[in-house]
Each structure stands twice: as structure tokens, then as C-alpha cells.
Design an enzyme around this catalytic site. Structure first.
Site, PDB file in Angstrom:
ATOM      1  N   ARG A   1    -105.615  21.769  21.613  1.00  0.00           N
ATOM      2  CA  ARG A   1    -104.711  21.574  22.750  1.00  0.00           C
ATOM      3  C   ARG A   1    -105.446  21.059  24.247  1.00  0.00           C
ATOM      4  O   ARG A   1    -106.443  21.763  24.254  1.00  0.00           O
ATOM      5  CB  ARG A   1    -104.152  22.989  23.157  1.00  0.00           C
ATOM      6  CG  ARG A   1    -103.209  23.151  24.492  1.00  0.00           C
ATOM      7  CD  ARG A   1    -102.967  24.609  24.922  1.00  0.00           C
ATOM      8  NE  ARG A   1    -102.313  24.350  26.313  1.00  0.00           N
ATOM      9  CZ  ARG A   1    -102.347  24.952  27.170  1.00  0.00           C
ATOM     10  NH1 ARG A   1    -103.234  26.126  27.279  1.00  0.00           N
ATOM     11  NH2 ARG A   1    -101.649  25.029  28.200  1.00  0.00           N
TER      12      ARG A   1
ATOM     13  N   GLU B   1     -99.042  27.609  32.678  1.00  0.00           N
ATOM     14  CA  GLU B   1     -99.179  28.872  33.695  1.00  0.00           C
ATOM     15  C   GLU B   1     -98.621  28.561  35.031  1.00  0.00           C
ATOM     16  O   GLU B   1     -99.223  28.453  36.117  1.00  0.00           O
ATOM     17  CB  GLU B   1    -100.609  29.235  34.058  1.00  0.00           C
ATOM     18  CG  GLU B   1    -101.203  29.479  32.700  1.00  0.00           C
ATOM     19  CD  GLU B   1    -102.640  30.214  32.687  1.00  0.00           C
ATOM     20  OE1 GLU B   1    -102.913  30.280  33.815  1.00  0.00           O
ATOM     21  OE2 GLU B   1    -103.111  30.438  31.840  1.00  0.00           O
TER      22      GLU B   1
ATOM     23  N   GLU C   1    -103.454  30.208  24.619  1.00  0.00           N
ATOM     24  CA  GLU C   1    -104.873  30.385  25.335  1.00  0.00           C
ATOM     25  C   GLU C   1    -105.163  31.859  24.900  1.00  0.00           C
ATOM     26  O   GLU C   1    -104.201  32.903  25.228  1.00  0.00           O
ATOM     27  CB  GLU C   1    -104.814  30.330  26.615  1.00  0.00           C
ATOM     28  CG  GLU C   1    -105.087  28.873  27.403  1.00  0.00           C
ATOM     29  CD  GLU C   1    -105.198  28.856  28.521  1.00  0.00           C
ATOM     30  OE1 GLU C   1    -105.394  29.685  29.240  1.00  0.00           O
ATOM     31  OE2 GLU C   1    -104.514  27.584  29.307  1.00  0.00           O
TER      32      GLU C   1
ATOM     33  N   ASN D   1    -100.316  32.367  27.032  1.00  0.00           N
ATOM     34  CA  ASN D   1    -101.683  32.781  27.287  1.00  0.00           C
ATOM     35  C   ASN D   1    -101.692  34.129  27.734  1.00  0.00           C
ATOM     36  O   ASN D   1    -101.263  34.649  28.748  1.00  0.00           O
ATOM     37  CB  ASN D   1    -102.113  31.879  28.579  1.00  0.00           C
ATOM     38  CG  ASN D   1    -101.770  30.275  28.378  1.00  0.00           C
ATOM     39  OD1 ASN D   1    -101.591  29.903  27.212  1.00  0.00           O
ATOM     40  ND2 ASN D   1    -101.877  29.448  29.454  1.00  0.00           N
TER      41      ASN D   1
ATOM     42  N   TYR E   1    -104.863  37.256  28.489  1.00  0.00           N
ATOM     43  CA  TYR E   1    -106.304  37.552  28.459  1.00  0.00           C
ATOM     44  C   TYR E   1    -106.394  39.130  28.877  1.00  0.00           C
ATOM     45  O   TYR E   1    -107.404  39.740  28.313  1.00  0.00           O
ATOM     46  CB  TYR E   1    -106.897  36.943  29.882  1.00  0.00           C
ATOM     47  CG  TYR E   1    -106.987  35.397  29.505  1.00  0.00           C
ATOM     48  CD1 TYR E   1    -108.223  34.829  28.999  1.00  0.00           C
ATOM     49  CD2 TYR E   1    -106.231  34.552  29.704  1.00  0.00           C
ATOM     50  CE1 TYR E   1    -108.368  33.595  28.639  1.00  0.00           C
ATOM     51  CE2 TYR E   1    -106.181  33.131  29.395  1.00  0.00           C
ATOM     52  CZ  TYR E   1    -107.521  32.692  28.894  1.00  0.00           C
ATOM     53  OH  TYR E   1    -107.584  31.308  28.562  1.00  0.00           O
TER      54      TYR E   1
ATOM     55  N   HIS F   1    -101.640  20.710  33.680  1.00  0.00           N
ATOM     56  CA  HIS F   1    -102.655  21.741  33.787  1.00  0.00           C
ATOM     57  C   HIS F   1    -103.282  21.677  35.202  1.00  0.00           C
ATOM     58  O   HIS F   1    -104.428  21.272  35.254  1.00  0.00           O
ATOM     59  CB  HIS F   1    -103.440  21.746  32.601  1.00  0.00           C
ATOM     60  CG  HIS F   1    -104.217  23.070  32.341  1.00  0.00           C
ATOM     61  ND1 HIS F   1    -104.115  23.555  31.097  1.00  0.00           N
ATOM     62  CD2 HIS F   1    -104.760  23.916  33.100  1.00  0.00           C
ATOM     63  CE1 HIS F   1    -104.719  24.692  30.907  1.00  0.00           C
ATOM     64  NE2 HIS F   1    -105.367  24.914  32.429  1.00  0.00           N
TER      65      HIS F   1
HETATM   66  C1  GCO Z   1    -104.961  27.994  32.467  1.00  0.00           C
HETATM   67  C2  GCO Z   1    -106.392  28.891  32.428  1.00  0.00           C
HETATM   68  C3  GCO Z   1    -107.513  28.219  31.946  1.00  0.00           C
HETATM   69  C4  GCO Z   1    -108.745  28.924  32.502  1.00  0.00           C
HETATM   70  C5  GCO Z   1    -108.717  30.322  31.504  1.00  0.00           C
HETATM   71  C6  GCO Z   1    -109.625  31.054  31.716  1.00  0.00           C
HETATM   72  O1  GCO Z   1    -104.514  27.888  33.349  1.00  0.00           O
HETATM   73  O2  GCO Z   1    -104.819  27.720  31.175  1.00  0.00           O
HETATM   74  O3  GCO Z   1    -106.426  29.448  33.783  1.00  0.00           O
HETATM   75  O4  GCO Z   1    -107.521  27.003  32.645  1.00  0.00           O
HETATM   76  O5  GCO Z   1    -109.896  28.405  32.274  1.00  0.00           O
HETATM   77  O6  GCO Z   1    -107.482  30.957  31.605  1.00  0.00           O
HETATM   78  O7  GCO Z   1    -109.453  31.729  33.351  1.00  0.00           O
END
Ligand code: GCO
Length: 446
Positions: free
Chosen positions: A77, A166, A352, A293, A295, A121
Site C-alpha cells: 500500500r 483517515e 495500517e 487503520n 494502533y 494521504h
Molecule cells: C496514517 C497514519 C500514518 C502514520 C501512522 C503512525 O494516516 O495513515 O497517520 O501516516 O505514520 O499512523 O502514526
């Protein structure tokens, strides 16, 4: 000891984004983006770092793709830098930029790696920001033209597309919390932008149905919140917090409407949404894939006046990654399960998931055992979700390379591959070798 085994057809991959890795910001006819402007504004990014060189993947992409092949991923990706294609955001195409991505995608295909392409992005052409950026509906039109151009141009080469990465970050983090470009602090503005992003997404999907081939979706990020107690007020506060990430962006896409309880909540804060005729139909067109995504997560408790949602995060003593985010794999499982309950069996790709650990090279090695542990914990949650019937088709870790971590600059490292930002040397970390073995086996032992 238990074996955690994944389906044979499951897709494994890694992810990056243009501004975070490419560098070469003034080469190949590229225009300026809001991240060039933001990162060169003193005080916005730690250490005054910027993406001028980053990993220099613009020049070193063949080396990166050789690493991907060795790693054994089947899907990669990446994102397109909009100002490389349309330096002014709209109008004249920059052929050099188009050629760059053709060469890049050809190299991926030649190595048997499937491209998954993110159109947006975060590197909005500065020329569009100068006219109001995402607050101006003209940017929606510009995005539609850019998207159409890409679908046409890369038909037959790229078959997995993500429109917006995002949208929560693009709207609220960047325009309400002010942490990312363009750095505004205005809830009304951020909320308007969140709607415009969804309309832009929908416009791209409708163009794709006319001229594109393959599958398309978007990639929202989400954080989990676990109520501190079973008191109704704690539960409701956490529901609001979660809905800011999930329902606010997914209800419109999957159900054609915004969640009432959040609309009311925002209204109490003096924020309204202006929805043009046809917007909700545009937004809610069926998509083929959903990128997720994930985390982090935390425990939350009701507290009047705290934050936007009367919600106070409580630190119950979690282990944290080096960027200070709680390690909360349980939330990954719960969020995926919630998605199935609310939005059904749409094929999901984890676009992600990964960890920030800033281990350095010692004697040619990077012993990032904590990243391996993070990945194991989250892959177990993933497996629990798969076994619970959530339709997950693939997992792409963030990130292939250490890179420009937005407002955190280069100090925060998420890669499986270490980058020396002075020499640009690439060094495989221990997590790289672990992931490679796991992909080869399709299982790991716990
Ligand atoms: C996104 C994320 C990434 C970051 C990752 C770590 O928006 O896809 O912000 O670009 O680098 O999430 O913070």
C-alpha cells in the site's frame, strides 16, 4: 504454546505514504503540498524536520521493492502524491509525475507485488489550500478529476484503490486539534471538512464505477475506548468517543446518514452540518473494500466538560510504545467485531497496524523485539476476529520503512526496515525477519 494460523489465501503486506517516504519534493515537476508548507513553518514539526528528502524512495524505489520481494509481501500500500500529478491541484497534468508512478507500479508488478493505491494521504496541493482547501467544495471537484485521471491512466495495473486515508485525521486532527497541516483549531471548520471529504470519497467512487476497474474503498482510522465502569454515563461517553471515529465516518457511507446522537452533540456545541442535495446519495454508494487503520485504545470515564465529549481517558497502567500510545490489542478485536455487527460483511483489509519503537542499529542489527511482541499481540486479535466471522482479507503493517512521522518528524520510527536518515542506508530489523517467516509459514507460535 499455541499455533496462531491464518488462511492460506490471506494477503500480507506493508504500507507507506508518499510524503512520508518519497522526498524529492522539488523534482519531477511536483507542486507544493500543504505538508511542504506546514513542515517548513517553524514550530510545527519536532526538530524542524520536513519531508524534503525523507527516505528518498523517489529515487531508491527499486531498492525498496527488492526488499518487499525478499520480505515476501503480496500487496504493497502506497499513496500517490497529488501535486506530482496535478502540481496546481487541478488543470494541467504533470507527465513526469505520471511516468514516475507508471515506472513504480510496473516495478511492483514485475516483482509479483499487488499495488494498493491511496489517492489522498494528506498532501493536498497548496494551490487548493490557498483557495480554502477541503473547506471549499471546489476541492471536491478537483479531487474527482484527479481520481478519474488516475483510474483511467492505471486501469489494468492498479486494481485496489482507497480514496481518503483517515478522514478523522484530515478533518478533526488537522482542523480542530490543529496538530497536522493545515493546523486550524475550529470545530465548525473541521466538521464541514469531514463532510466534504466524504462527498469527495463518494464522487471518486461514482467515477470509478464509470471508468475504473477493480475494487475501491476508503481507510478510516479508529481508536477503541473501554468504559471505566458499567455506569451508563461512562458507557455513553465512550460510545461518543468511539463514534467520532467509527459511526461519524461509516454511517454515512454504509447507511446514508450521520449518527443522530453525534449530530445533536455537535449542535449543542454550536456546530451544524450543511448538506447539499444529493450529498448523502453520493457518499453512500456501495464500496468494495474497507481499509482499517488501528494502533491504540484506552479506558475512558465520563467527566463533565472534559474534551469534546465529556470523556476523560484513564491510564490504568498500560505498556506504551515509544510514541506514548497505549498498547491495546483487545480494542482491535472489539472494533473489528463492532464493524461486522454494524456494517456487515464488507471485505476488510487492515491497511495500517504497527508500533513505534526507536531502536537503533547496533553491529548491523536492530533488535526491535518489542515491535515483534506488538505485532504478535495484534495478530492474535486479528485471528480472533477472523474466527468470529469478520470478513478480513488481508493485513498490511505500518510501516515498511522508518519514515517522516508527520508532526513527530524522524524521531518516531514505525518501520520493519531501519533508515539512517543521513546516509539513507536501509537495515532490516529483527521484526522484518520475524514478519518474513510468519508470512512464509502463514502461522506463528505463541
Ligand atoms: C496514517 C497514519 C500514518 C502514520 C501512522 C503512525 O494516516 O495513515 O497517520 O501516516 O505514520 O499512523 O502514526
Amino acid at each position: 504454546m499455541a499455533i496462531i494460523k491464518f488462511p492460506e489465501h490471506f494477503k500480507w503486506g506493508a504500507a507507506t505514504a508518499a510524503y512520508q517516504i518519497e522526498g524529492a519534493v522539488k523534482e519531477g515537476g511536483r507542486g507544493e503540498s500543504i505538508w511542504d508548507r506546514f513542515s517548513h513553518t517553524p514550530g510545527k514539526v519536532i526538530n524542524g524536520d520536513n519531508g524534503d528528502i525523507a527516505c528518498d524512495s523517489y529515487h531508491l524505489y527499486r531498492e525498496d521493492i527488492a526488499l518487499m520481494k525478499d520480505l515476501g509481501i503480496s500487496v504493497y500500500r502506497f499513496s500517490i502524491s497529488w501535486p506530482r500529478i496535478f502540481p496546481e491541484g487541478i488543470g494541467k497534468v504533470n507527465e513526469e509525475g505520471v511516468k514516475y508512478y507508471h515506472d513504480f507500479v510496473d516495478e511492483l508488478l514485475h516483482n509479483g507485488i499487488e499495488p494498493m493505491c491511496t489517492l489522498y494521504h494528506w498532501d493536498l496541493p497548496q494551490a487548493l489550500q490557498d483557495k480554502g482547501g477541503w473547506a471549499n467544495r471546489e476541492t471536491i471537484e478537483a479531487f474527482g478529476q484527479y481520481a478519474s485521471f488516475m483510474f483511467q491512466e492505471f486501469k489494468g495495473k492498479i486494481s485496489k484503490w482507497l480514496t481518503i486515508n483517515e478522514p478523522w485525521c484530515v478533518s478533526f486532527l488537522s482542523n480542530y486539534l490543529g496538530a497536522h497541516a493545515p493546523g486550524n483549531k475550529d470545530l465548525q471548520l473541521a466538521t464541514t471538512i469531514s463532510h466534504h471529504l466524504l462527498v469527495a470519497h463518494g464522487l471518486a467512487v461514482s467515477q470509478f464505477r464509470k471508468i475504473g476497474e477493480g475494487e475501491i474503498g476508503f481507510a478510516p482510522n479508529l481508536e477503541w475506548l473501554e468504559p471505566f465502569s458499567n455506569k451508563e454515563e461512562d458507557i455513553q461517553a465512550c460510545n461518543r468517543g468511539i463514534a467520532w471515529f467509527i459511526e461519524w465516518f461509516m454511517d454515512p457511507v454504509f447507511h446514508g446518514k450521520y449518527p443522530e446522537f453525534l449530530l445533536d452533540w455537535f449542535k449543542d456545541k454550536g456546530v451544524t452540518l450543511s448538506i447539499d442535495e444529493g450529498d448523502m446519495e453520493q457518499i453512500s454508494q456501495p464500496i468494495d473494500i474497507l481499509g482499517i487503520n488501528y494502533y491504540t485504545g484506552s479506558v475512558g470515564r465520563y467527566k463533565e466538560g472534559e474534551g469534546l465529549f465529556d470523556l476523560e481517558p484513564i491510564d490504568i497502567g498500560y505498556a506504551k510504545t515509544d510514541i506514548g500510545w497505549n498498547i491495546y490489542p483487545e480494542g482491535f478485536y472489539k472494533a473489528l467485531h463492532k464493524l461486522k455487527v454494524q456494517y456487515g460483511d464488507i471485505p476488510i483489509y487492515i491497511t495500517e497496524n504497527g508500533a513505534c519503537y526507536n531502536d537503533e542499529v547496533e553491529n548491523g542489527e536492530v533488535k526491535d523485539t518489542r515491535r515483534i511482541e506488538y505485532l504478535k499481540q495484534h495478530l492474535i486479535s486479528l485471528k480472533r476476529a477472523i474466527d468470529s466471522g469478520v470478513n478480513i482479507q488481508g493485513y498490511l503493517t505500518w510501516s515498511l520503512l522508518d519514515n517522516f512521522e508527520w508532526a513527530e518528524g524522524y524521531d518516531m520510527r514505525f518501520g520493519l526496515i531501519h533508515i539512517n536518515f543521513k546516509t539513507l542506508a536501509r537495515t532490516k530489523k529483527d521484526s522484518y525477519f520475524w514478519y518474513k517467516q510468519m508470512i512464509g509459514n502463514t502461522w506463528f507460535e505463541r
